[in-house]
Write a protein that holds these residues in place. Structure first.
Motif, PDB file in Angstrom:
ATOM      1  N   ASP A  49      33.369  24.346   4.908  1.00 46.24           N
ATOM      2  CA  ASP A  49      33.304  25.469   3.954  1.00 46.24           C
ATOM      3  C   ASP A  49      33.859  26.773   4.530  1.00 46.24           C
ATOM      4  OD1 ASP A  49      32.840  26.813   1.645  1.00 46.24           O
ATOM      5  OD2 ASP A  49      30.739  26.233   1.452  1.00 46.24           O
TER       6      ASP A  49
ATOM      7  N   ASN B 237      36.452  18.621  -1.372  1.00 45.10           N
ATOM      8  CA  ASN B 237      35.190  18.470  -0.635  1.00 45.10           C
ATOM      9  C   ASN B 237      35.378  17.775   0.719  1.00 45.10           C
ATOM     10  OD1 ASN B 237      32.565  18.932  -0.051  1.00 45.10           O
ATOM     11  ND2 ASN B 237      31.703  17.501  -1.550  1.00 45.10           N
ATOM     12  N   ALA B 238      36.190  18.435   1.549  1.00 45.60           N
ATOM     13  CA  ALA B 238      36.446  17.904   2.893  1.00 45.60           C
ATOM     14  C   ALA B 238      35.529  18.577   3.905  1.00 45.60           C
ATOM     15  CB  ALA B 238      37.894  18.190   3.279  1.00 45.60           C
TER      16      ALA B 238
ATOM     17  N   ASP C 110      25.417  11.359  -2.731  1.00 50.29           N
ATOM     18  CA  ASP C 110      24.291  12.012  -3.400  1.00 50.29           C
ATOM     19  C   ASP C 110      24.483  13.533  -3.385  1.00 50.29           C
ATOM     20  OD1 ASP C 110      21.827  12.231  -4.564  1.00 50.29           O
ATOM     21  OD2 ASP C 110      20.732  11.142  -3.013  1.00 50.29           O
TER      22      ASP C 110
ATOM     23  N   LEU D  58      22.815  16.964  -1.961  1.00 53.20           N
ATOM     24  CA  LEU D  58      21.830  17.393  -0.956  1.00 53.20           C
ATOM     25  C   LEU D  58      21.492  18.872  -1.100  1.00 53.20           C
ATOM     26  CD1 LEU D  58      23.452  15.588   2.097  1.00 53.20           C
ATOM     27  CD2 LEU D  58      21.340  14.956   0.956  1.00 53.20           C
TER      28      LEU D  58
ATOM     29  N   THR E  57      35.781  23.536  -3.071  1.00 51.20           N
ATOM     30  CA  THR E  57      36.979  24.344  -3.345  1.00 51.20           C
ATOM     31  C   THR E  57      38.036  23.439  -3.951  1.00 51.20           C
ATOM     32  OG1 THR E  57      36.438  25.586  -1.373  1.00 51.20           O
ATOM     33  CG2 THR E  57      38.596  25.976  -2.328  1.00 51.20           C
ATOM     34  N   ARG E  58      38.292  22.309  -3.288  1.00 51.85           N
ATOM     35  CA  ARG E  58      39.266  21.333  -3.789  1.00 51.85           C
ATOM     36  C   ARG E  58      38.729  19.919  -3.608  1.00 51.85           C
ATOM     37  NH1 ARG E  58      42.988  25.474  -1.933  1.00 51.85           N
ATOM     38  NH2 ARG E  58      42.215  24.984   0.128  1.00 51.85           N
TER      39      ARG E  58
ATOM     40  N   ARG F 201      25.481  26.970   3.085  1.00 54.21           N
ATOM     41  CA  ARG F 201      25.732  25.678   2.448  1.00 54.21           C
ATOM     42  C   ARG F 201      26.681  24.802   3.275  1.00 54.21           C
ATOM     43  NH1 ARG F 201      24.521  25.048  -2.468  1.00 54.21           N
ATOM     44  NH2 ARG F 201      25.148  27.163  -3.017  1.00 54.21           N
TER      45      ARG F 201
ATOM     46  N   ASP G 261      37.198  27.709   3.551  1.00 54.04           N
ATOM     47  CA  ASP G 261      38.395  28.086   2.800  1.00 54.04           C
ATOM     48  C   ASP G 261      38.090  28.620   1.411  1.00 54.04           C
ATOM     49  OD1 ASP G 261      37.471  25.806   1.719  1.00 54.04           O
ATOM     50  OD2 ASP G 261      39.312  24.675   1.847  1.00 54.04           O
TER      51      ASP G 261
HETATM   52  P1  ATP Z   1      38.815  21.863   1.044  1.00 56.54           P
HETATM   53  O1  ATP Z   1      38.747  20.413   0.725  1.00 56.54           O
HETATM   54  O2  ATP Z   1      39.967  22.526   0.432  1.00 56.54           O
HETATM   55  O3  ATP Z   1      38.675  22.127   2.526  1.00 56.54           O
HETATM   56  P2  ATP Z   1      36.354  21.773  -0.099  1.00 56.54           P
HETATM   57  O4  ATP Z   1      36.734  21.221  -1.409  1.00 56.54           O
HETATM   58  O5  ATP Z   1      36.003  20.956   1.078  1.00 56.54           O
HETATM   59  O6  ATP Z   1      37.536  22.601   0.370  1.00 56.54           O
HETATM   60  P3  ATP Z   1      34.167  23.437   0.495  1.00 56.54           P
HETATM   61  O7  ATP Z   1      34.740  24.809   0.526  1.00 56.54           O
HETATM   62  O8  ATP Z   1      33.940  22.760   1.774  1.00 56.54           O
HETATM   63  O9  ATP Z   1      35.101  22.636  -0.469  1.00 56.54           O
HETATM   64  O10 ATP Z   1      32.818  23.478  -0.350  1.00 56.54           O
HETATM   65  C1  ATP Z   1      31.966  22.362  -0.540  1.00 56.54           C
HETATM   66  C2  ATP Z   1      30.526  22.799  -0.248  1.00 56.54           C
HETATM   67  O11 ATP Z   1      29.637  21.818  -0.748  1.00 56.54           O
HETATM   68  C3  ATP Z   1      30.255  22.909   1.234  1.00 56.54           C
HETATM   69  O12 ATP Z   1      29.420  24.027   1.441  1.00 56.54           O
HETATM   70  C4  ATP Z   1      29.497  21.626   1.584  1.00 56.54           C
HETATM   71  O13 ATP Z   1      28.605  21.780   2.663  1.00 56.54           O
HETATM   72  C5  ATP Z   1      28.773  21.362   0.293  1.00 56.54           C
HETATM   73  N1  ATP Z   1      28.542  19.936   0.060  1.00 56.54           N
HETATM   74  C6  ATP Z   1      29.341  18.911   0.391  1.00 56.54           C
HETATM   75  N2  ATP Z   1      28.796  17.731   0.039  1.00 56.54           N
HETATM   76  C7  ATP Z   1      27.615  18.014  -0.526  1.00 56.54           C
HETATM   77  C8  ATP Z   1      26.568  17.218  -1.081  1.00 56.54           C
HETATM   78  N3  ATP Z   1      26.664  15.894  -1.133  1.00 56.54           N
HETATM   79  N4  ATP Z   1      25.484  17.844  -1.569  1.00 56.54           N
HETATM   80  C9  ATP Z   1      25.405  19.193  -1.548  1.00 56.54           C
HETATM   81  N5  ATP Z   1      26.337  19.998  -1.033  1.00 56.54           N
HETATM   82  C10 ATP Z   1      27.447  19.423  -0.520  1.00 56.54           C
END
Ligand code: ATP
Length: 440
Positions: A7, A53-54, A118, A120, A50-51, A143, A9
């Motif tokens: 998280d 979820n990496a 799931d 979380l 953001t995109r 988060r 970006d």
């Molecule tokens: P990018 O792929 O471009 O790097 P992103 O799509 O990974 O961006 P993030 O900016 O990382 O998106 O935002 C996702 C947020 O959701 C993060 O804070 C991550 O910790 C949280 N998250 C991921 N998986 C879960 C889950 N299963 N339950 C709750 N929160 C989650």
């Protein structure tokens, strides 16, 4: 030491994989990488993403245990330098695993899998971090600790299935400008055995490069490091600032949970078996929807407009067809990633024929009557209908594929590799080649 990061970006730029790529370079001062960096895709239905979820994890074998503090400071200052703190939706998290216990491994392997399948709470990540004395840094609402801990957990416990992605990054001054990539060379790279989703042939689109203003030039996905490197060597493009080969859970179907429809919850992804209980219909926007029933409940399944030609397959389904569907559920609708048609309903109940014409229904349960000779019939007749679709697997095109979805071509590669291994096993050991090499 395992370092998990997430998280950092925003939609307007940056990318957590790029931050990890920069860190890989910086951390070389303190030790050697312990295996591939991990690029983990978490639950694709999380609204905060953001995109894609990496989340990222790096493993480093420290030259000197005393350098642990310096490594943490370097990671923290890099995150503080590069993360887009101004974005309301950016809540960076970093974790450092320095020692492990069997209980920690059990807890983390469960937590990481739940992060993919799931939803979380931030509290769950904080409780585990405290319980196992894992050091961490969480910013804003913290988060990002969910993804950071999940990625670190996979680095510690291993991925049950994995693929590789080589990501090439752009020079900083090019960020936000159109990407310069030679199309012909991409087509050549796309034909490299053991790689997929570089080109969407059906829709005549190159799909390995994003269109957003982030640092990624392109990414090549494949079954092995050698396959993605081979494809990479064929691409002609603007200068590549750096490139990294990640081990990843992309294209593994790890997000899918086999279930009954009555157990389905929103924001999770499933494999469901059942029969088409209401035929496909096309709604505004070009989306195609049908109803699935498994006896426990019914659920609408959708092939959305971006899935293009896949909708044509879905439109051919009829009530009574037996199918297995794969996809994520949101708002009581399953977003189809692929479908397996198990059996087709080839029977149709129709009005009987008399005097060369279909008899008229006399109302529900009232039977049928011939309009010409007045003959009556109580029952409809069952006729065989021709279907122009066959049982088997069908999937969305690469341009609509989710990161975690396993393409059918990958299943075929795995099948070919295992049948190759089976036939090798039947040869007496002395005849087997000394170096094993599986050709896809
Ligand atoms: P990018 O792929 O471009 O790097 P992103 O799509 O990974 O961006 P993030 O900016 O990382 O998106 O935002 C996702 C947020 O959701 C993060 O804070 C991550 O910790 C949280 N998250 C991921 N998986 C879960 C889950 N299963 N339950 C709750 N929160 C989650």
């Amino acid at each position: 030491m395992i370092i998990g990061i997430d998280d950092t970006d925003s939609k307007d730029g940056m990318c957590t994989t790029y931050l990890a790529a920069v860190l890989i370079e910086k951390l070389k001062t303190y030790g050697t990488p312990g295996g591939y960096p991990l690029l983990v895709r978490l639950n694709p239905n999380i609204k905060y993403k953001t995109r894609g979820n990496a989340a990222l994890a790096l493993c480093i074998e420290l030259n000197n245990k005393e350098d642990a503090g310096k490594v943490k400071s370097s990671v923290i200052s890099t995150v503080e330098d590069m993360a887009v703190f101004s974005d309301d939706n950016t809540n960076p998290g970093v974790v450092f695993i320095e020692r492990t216990t069997p209980q920690m491994q059990d807890d983390l392997s469960l937590f990481s899998m739940r992060a993919v399948q799931d939803v979380l709470k931030i509290r769950e990540a904080l409780e585990l971090l405290e319980k196992h004395g894992i050091s961490y840094r969480g910013y804003k609402n913290k988060r990002g600790l969910i993804g950071a801990l999940a990625a670190a957990g996979f680095a510690l416990c291993g991925l049950p299935d994995f693929t590789f992605e080589l990501i090439a990054y752009r020079e900083r001054e090019k960020w936000g400008t159109p990407r310069q990539i030679d199309e012909g060379s991409v087509r050549e790279a796309a034909s490299t055995p053991g790689t997929w989703d570089t080109v969407d042939y059906e829709n005549k689109r190159i799909v390995f490069a994003p269109h957003s203003p982030d640092p990624i030039l392109f990414g090549i996905r494949g079954e092995s490091e050698s396959a993605v490197r081979q494809a990479f060597s064929k691409v002609k493009s603007e200068p590549v600032e750096r490139h990294i080969v990640y081990k990843t859970n992309q294209n593994t179907d790890m997000h899918l949970i086999p279930a009954r429809i009555s157990d389905v919850r929103s924001c999770r992804s499933y494999i469901l078996e059942g029969r088409v209980s209401k035929p496909p219909r096309t709604i505004e926007g070009g989306h195609v929807i049908f109803e699935l029933s498994d006896g426990s409940r019914t659920l609408e399944c959708a092939a959305f407009e971006p899935t293009k030609g896949f909708r044509g397959i879905i439109r051919k389904l009829r009530t009574g067809d037996e199918v297995t569907v794969y996809g994520s559920v949101k708002d009581n609708t399953l977003n189809l990633e692929k479908i397996r048609i198990i059996s087709l309903n080839t029977y149709e109940s129709r009005n009987p024929i008399c005097c060369g014409k279909r008899m008229k229904s006399m109302g529900r349960g009232q039977g049928y009557r011939c309009e010409k000779c007045n003959t009556k019939s109580k029952e409809p007749v069952t006729e065989i209908v021709q279907r122009d679709i066959s049982p088997g697997f069908y999937e969305v095109p690469p341009s609509a594929r989710r990161h975690l979805a396993k393409p059918l071509v990958r299943d075929r590669m795995i099948e070919a590799a295992s049948s190759c291994a089976r036939s090798r096993a039947s040869i007496p050991p002395a005849c087997q080649p000394v170096r094993e090499k599986i050709l896809f």
